[in-house]
Design a protein around this motif. Structure first.
Motif, PDB file in Angstrom:
ATOM      1  N   HIS A  61      -5.654  -1.034  -1.881  1.00  0.00           N
ATOM      2  CA  HIS A  61      -5.000  -0.248  -0.822  1.00  0.00           C
ATOM      3  C   HIS A  61      -5.735  -0.354   0.514  1.00  0.00           C
ATOM      4  CE1 HIS A  61      -7.865   3.169  -0.757  1.00  0.00           C
ATOM      5  NE2 HIS A  61      -8.143   2.709  -1.959  1.00  0.00           N
ATOM      6  N   GLN A 102      -9.542   9.375  -1.691  1.00  0.00           N
ATOM      7  CA  GLN A 102      -8.434   9.026  -0.800  1.00  0.00           C
ATOM      8  C   GLN A 102      -7.995   7.570  -0.952  1.00  0.00           C
ATOM      9  OE1 GLN A 102     -11.409  10.497   0.505  1.00  0.00           O
ATOM     10  NE2 GLN A 102     -10.845  11.628   2.354  1.00  0.00           N
ATOM     11  N   GLN A 103      -6.685   7.364  -0.846  1.00  0.00           N
ATOM     12  CA  GLN A 103      -6.146   6.005  -0.809  1.00  0.00           C
ATOM     13  C   GLN A 103      -5.371   5.832   0.491  1.00  0.00           C
ATOM     14  OE1 GLN A 103      -3.961   4.523  -4.121  1.00  0.00           O
ATOM     15  NE2 GLN A 103      -5.864   4.005  -5.127  1.00  0.00           N
ATOM     16  N   TYR A 104      -5.568   4.651   1.096  1.00  0.00           N
ATOM     17  CA  TYR A 104      -4.820   4.330   2.314  1.00  0.00           C
ATOM     18  C   TYR A 104      -3.331   4.276   2.006  1.00  0.00           C
ATOM     19  CZ  TYR A 104      -2.571   1.454   5.818  1.00  0.00           C
ATOM     20  OH  TYR A 104      -1.694   0.976   6.750  1.00  0.00           O
ATOM     21  N   LEU A 105      -2.531   4.803   2.920  1.00  0.00           N
ATOM     22  CA  LEU A 105      -1.081   4.789   2.724  1.00  0.00           C
ATOM     23  C   LEU A 105      -0.341   4.052   3.832  1.00  0.00           C
ATOM     24  CD1 LEU A 105       1.185   5.787   0.883  1.00  0.00           C
ATOM     25  CD2 LEU A 105       1.333   7.823   2.298  1.00  0.00           C
ATOM     26  N   SER A 106      -0.604   4.392   5.088  1.00  0.00           N
ATOM     27  CA  SER A 106       0.169   3.740   6.156  1.00  0.00           C
ATOM     28  C   SER A 106      -0.482   3.964   7.514  1.00  0.00           C
ATOM     29  CB  SER A 106       1.597   4.270   6.187  1.00  0.00           C
ATOM     30  OG  SER A 106       1.596   5.620   6.603  1.00  0.00           O
ATOM     31  N   SER A 107       0.069   3.301   8.509  1.00  0.00           N
ATOM     32  CA  SER A 107      -0.498   3.330   9.861  1.00  0.00           C
ATOM     33  C   SER A 107       0.562   3.697  10.891  1.00  0.00           C
ATOM     34  CB  SER A 107      -1.049   1.936  10.227  1.00  0.00           C
ATOM     35  OG  SER A 107      -2.002   1.503   9.286  1.00  0.00           O
ATOM     36  N   ALA A 157       0.830  -1.207   0.000  1.00  0.00           N
ATOM     37  CA  ALA A 157       0.000   0.000   0.000  1.00  0.00           C
ATOM     38  C   ALA A 157       0.861   1.254   0.000  1.00  0.00           C
ATOM     39  CB  ALA A 157      -0.934   0.033   1.210  1.00  0.00           C
ATOM     40  N   LYS A 158       1.996   1.195   0.675  1.00  0.00           N
ATOM     41  CA  LYS A 158       2.819   2.390   0.781  1.00  0.00           C
ATOM     42  C   LYS A 158       3.491   2.657  -0.565  1.00  0.00           C
ATOM     43  CE  LYS A 158       4.671   3.113   4.890  1.00  0.00           C
ATOM     44  NZ  LYS A 158       5.525   3.331   6.063  1.00  0.00           N
ATOM     45  N   LEU A 182       4.917   7.996   9.427  1.00  0.00           N
ATOM     46  CA  LEU A 182       3.816   7.617   8.535  1.00  0.00           C
ATOM     47  C   LEU A 182       4.294   7.413   7.104  1.00  0.00           C
ATOM     48  CD1 LEU A 182       0.969   9.762  10.074  1.00  0.00           C
ATOM     49  CD2 LEU A 182       1.019   7.274   9.909  1.00  0.00           C
ATOM     50  N   TRP A 183       5.238   8.239   6.679  1.00  0.00           N
ATOM     51  CA  TRP A 183       5.891   7.964   5.390  1.00  0.00           C
ATOM     52  C   TRP A 183       7.267   8.601   5.373  1.00  0.00           C
ATOM     53  CZ3 TRP A 183       1.428  11.379   3.809  1.00  0.00           C
ATOM     54  CH2 TRP A 183       1.819  12.694   3.523  1.00  0.00           C
ATOM     55  N   PHE A 190       9.358   9.366   1.941  1.00  0.00           N
ATOM     56  CA  PHE A 190       9.548   9.158   0.507  1.00  0.00           C
ATOM     57  C   PHE A 190      11.020   9.324   0.135  1.00  0.00           C
ATOM     58  CE2 PHE A 190       5.070  10.902   0.513  1.00  0.00           C
ATOM     59  CZ  PHE A 190       4.484   9.667   0.331  1.00  0.00           C
ATOM     60  N   ARG A 217     -14.953   8.547   3.130  1.00  0.00           N
ATOM     61  CA  ARG A 217     -14.122   8.671   1.919  1.00  0.00           C
ATOM     62  C   ARG A 217     -14.958   8.651   0.642  1.00  0.00           C
ATOM     63  NH1 ARG A 217     -11.177   5.392   5.391  1.00  0.00           N
ATOM     64  NH2 ARG A 217     -11.496   3.383   4.384  1.00  0.00           N
ATOM     65  N   ARG A 218     -16.234   8.425   0.772  1.00  0.00           N
ATOM     66  CA  ARG A 218     -17.089   8.345  -0.417  1.00  0.00           C
ATOM     67  C   ARG A 218     -18.030   9.538  -0.554  1.00  0.00           C
ATOM     68  NH1 ARG A 218     -18.708   1.879  -0.079  1.00  0.00           N
ATOM     69  NH2 ARG A 218     -16.558   1.134   0.186  1.00  0.00           N
ATOM     70  N   ASP A 222      -1.327  -2.378   7.581  1.00  0.00           N
ATOM     71  CA  ASP A 222      -0.137  -1.536   7.733  1.00  0.00           C
ATOM     72  C   ASP A 222       0.577  -1.280   6.404  1.00  0.00           C
ATOM     73  OD1 ASP A 222       0.663  -4.074   7.218  1.00  0.00           O
ATOM     74  OD2 ASP A 222       2.027  -4.260   8.919  1.00  0.00           O
ATOM     75  N   TYR A 275      -4.474   8.536   4.942  1.00  0.00           N
ATOM     76  CA  TYR A 275      -4.916   8.433   3.550  1.00  0.00           C
ATOM     77  C   TYR A 275      -4.418   9.654   2.802  1.00  0.00           C
ATOM     78  CZ  TYR A 275      -8.045   4.520   4.523  1.00  0.00           C
ATOM     79  OH  TYR A 275      -8.538   3.293   4.847  1.00  0.00           O
ATOM     80  N   VAL A 276      -4.146   9.491   1.514  1.00  0.00           N
ATOM     81  CA  VAL A 276      -3.795  10.641   0.693  1.00  0.00           C
ATOM     82  C   VAL A 276      -4.747  10.731  -0.499  1.00  0.00           C
ATOM     83  CG1 VAL A 276      -1.366  10.708   1.379  1.00  0.00           C
ATOM     84  CG2 VAL A 276      -2.038   9.339  -0.594  1.00  0.00           C
TER      85      VAL A 276
END
Lengths: 369, 369
Positions: A334, B118-123, A287-288, B137-138, B140, B211-212, A339, B111-112
């Protein structure tokens, strides 16, 4: 624990003479007849809940040796008419992960119904910070008209030193309905294979699939440590009566390591099992957002799976196939992890849905079902 | 924390002068401009992460008052170009449930993407047995070409005393894209409404639905304690700019209690909001076999929802509708819970899928979207 066996293969536990009666519960050890204990390939020899032998033919990597005590894929099967079903558990350790429920790590859950028709019923939820717990799986208000076929799933991420199944003193335990075949589906791989991060044991993808096929499933997922080592192949090929062998360890290695190990790993297995269906799975999506290097490595590994299988097929192997894991989570991929890496129950259901047909085709081709 | 505001509404945090720089991270308080903090209807007045007012118009039931500190439904929204996003959290307590991950109880997820995309990215996974934690959380690998729209979901089952968002010292934080409407979707109900037992915050059904739809969502699920009390209705109706009000507390009461409370609860809300769409939901299915009494009570409650809505419609209420929760989990309903009661992520996704159309119809009918 003493028990009297009836002519029809059932036993009626003697609540007075066995000395373990507590609050009108008769505690039974699933290691004994007439329970069927599945998922532990060395159980008949070693009588412990463990996924690899205590004395392997070649020394296992230390972490694999430790993780072999996690009971992922273990199942207790029986028939009963008890109105109340309890469970008493002694774990090797406590839940210790923040991204997986204690229930998924250390709990049990129960399904009722014949092989292929099981329905989830309830869970034994472990308390936090405890190694010993007791839980009521069901307590029906009225007497059962017939015996229920029961499947209890073992914890996914912890060792189990002892588990006892508690029934009414006058209830019957019988052998479960036998599987259609004595062969077994064997899955080797990563933390995802082991079941991280299912919310309860029955939701790991191998356990979901076990409810759709009439044979025993054996889980050899070793969190972070399934790396295709030859010592592991030497133990895995010792598992008797294989019906198929799924290789799903790509997520634990980089492309160079994968390239160096995949073919030797398959070849070692094939030495003993030339006609057993093998499925090589590539990894589900991350997902990341991946940076370029990670993304390229992921693509390379998938290509190694694909090309290795193609090459073996070209050389005449009719029982090997490739399963593209990158497609398993579908459109909403996603949302399917906890996680970014490990599936949630939504992801595991999608994995099982996507693997089912390939597995069925392989098992049919191998003459297993 | 001092910050310089630019003409375009963005701020560039001054990493040296604000005195909170640590390891090249600039810690920002989401209570401040330009963050958008949603899900806490009294936040602008009270500046705390809480779902009901500290001084309500009528004394709340004690347990509701306590559970109001759980941050379910809270979201932090902003735009940023930071390469590294961190989070630092001080909870009111630790994770304490065996059937829900610490992440679902006490963690955050991110989410981004713009509202509706939105798409889930991390936890941010909390450690066990800790009230304070920090998580990346990220991170890059390369510079971002454009600002990302970010949504961070608050924990579902714990209070949050403080949360700080960490960015690169030279990164920009801007206001997020505004919602299409200022109105809000409000959900009142049970532990299921609150999000038990989602694996991570973003997977509760109200957060999935958020998200919808292009509007703010407010979660008033009070585990075990959403019982349709009039004091709760008096506070709930104070929430300004309601776009719809979903009533989902049936699982916390028996049929007699439900029958005694549902109509008065709706009537109190209607006094203030005659044209706000109301949806009355009945409970999802129980996995555990119910005995006759429980099963009958469950059916009676559903019938009370249905008939109460039908009677109000007959009397002229054009903005109330009934949603049959017993159908939400679909064919494989028994697989959709963690414990026979609370949905897993598979169950929450099915709930969201099943509610989406009814919610859209209600919001359209009410002129909200």
């Amino acid at each position: 624990m003493k028990s009297g066996q009836n002519g029809d293969g059932s036993i009626i536990k003697d609540a007075v003479s066995n000395g373990v009666q507590e609050n009108q519960i008769n505690w039974c050890d699933p290691k004994e007849y007439p329970f069927d204990l599945t998922g532990f390939a060395w159980f008949q020899k070693e009588k412990i809940y463990r996924r690899f032998p205590k004395q392997p033919v070649a020394k296992l990597p230390d972490r694999v040796n430790e993780l072999a005590d996690c009971t992922s894929g273990g199942q207790i099967r029986f028939k009963t008419n008890t109105r109340k079903l309890e469970i008493k558990v002694t774990l090797s350790g406590e839940a210790n992960m923040g991204h997986m429920s204690a229930l998924g790590q250390c709990g049990f859950d129960v399904y009722v119904g014949e092989p292929g028709k099981q329905q989830y019923l309830s869970s034994a939820i472990p308390p936090l910070n405890e190694k010993i717990y007791e839980s009521t799986l069901w307590h029906f208000g009225s007497k059962l008209d017939e015996l229920l076929e029961v499947t209890i799933n073992f914890p996914l991420y912890q060792g189990v030193e002892e588990v006892l199944v508690g029934i009414d003193p006058d209830a019957v335990i019988q052998q479960p309905k036998p599987y259609q075949t004595e062969k077994r589906a064997i899955f080797y791989g990563t933390s995802i294979t082991q079941g991280g991060c299912a919310s309860r044991p029955g939701m790991s993808y191998t356990n979901i699939l076990s409810r759709r096929f009439p044979l025993e499933f054996i889980n050899l997922g070793f969190s972070g440590s399934g790396k295709g080592e030859k010592e592991v192949a030497l133990s895995a090929r010792e598992i008797e009566r294989p019906g198929c062998f799924v290789i799903d360890y790509e997520g634990n290695v980089n492309a160079d390591q994968y390239n160096a190990t995949l073919l030797p790993f398959i070849e070692l297995y094939r030495e003993w099992h030339p006609f057993v269906p093998i499925i090589v799975m590539s990894r589900i999506r991350y997902a990341k957002h991946l940076n370029d290097e990670q993304g390229k490595d992921y693509e390379r590994r998938r290509e190694i799976s694909r090309s290795t299988v193609a090459e073996l097929q070209r050389k005449g192997d009719k029982y090997i196939s490739f399963l593209d894991g990158s497609q398993l989570l579908g459109e909403n991929w996603h949302e399917c992890t906890v996680d970014g890496v490990h599936p949630n129950d939504l992801g595991f259901m999608k994995m099982a849905d996507g693997i089912e047909d390939v597995l069925r085709t392989s098992l049919e081709k191998g003459g297993v079902i």
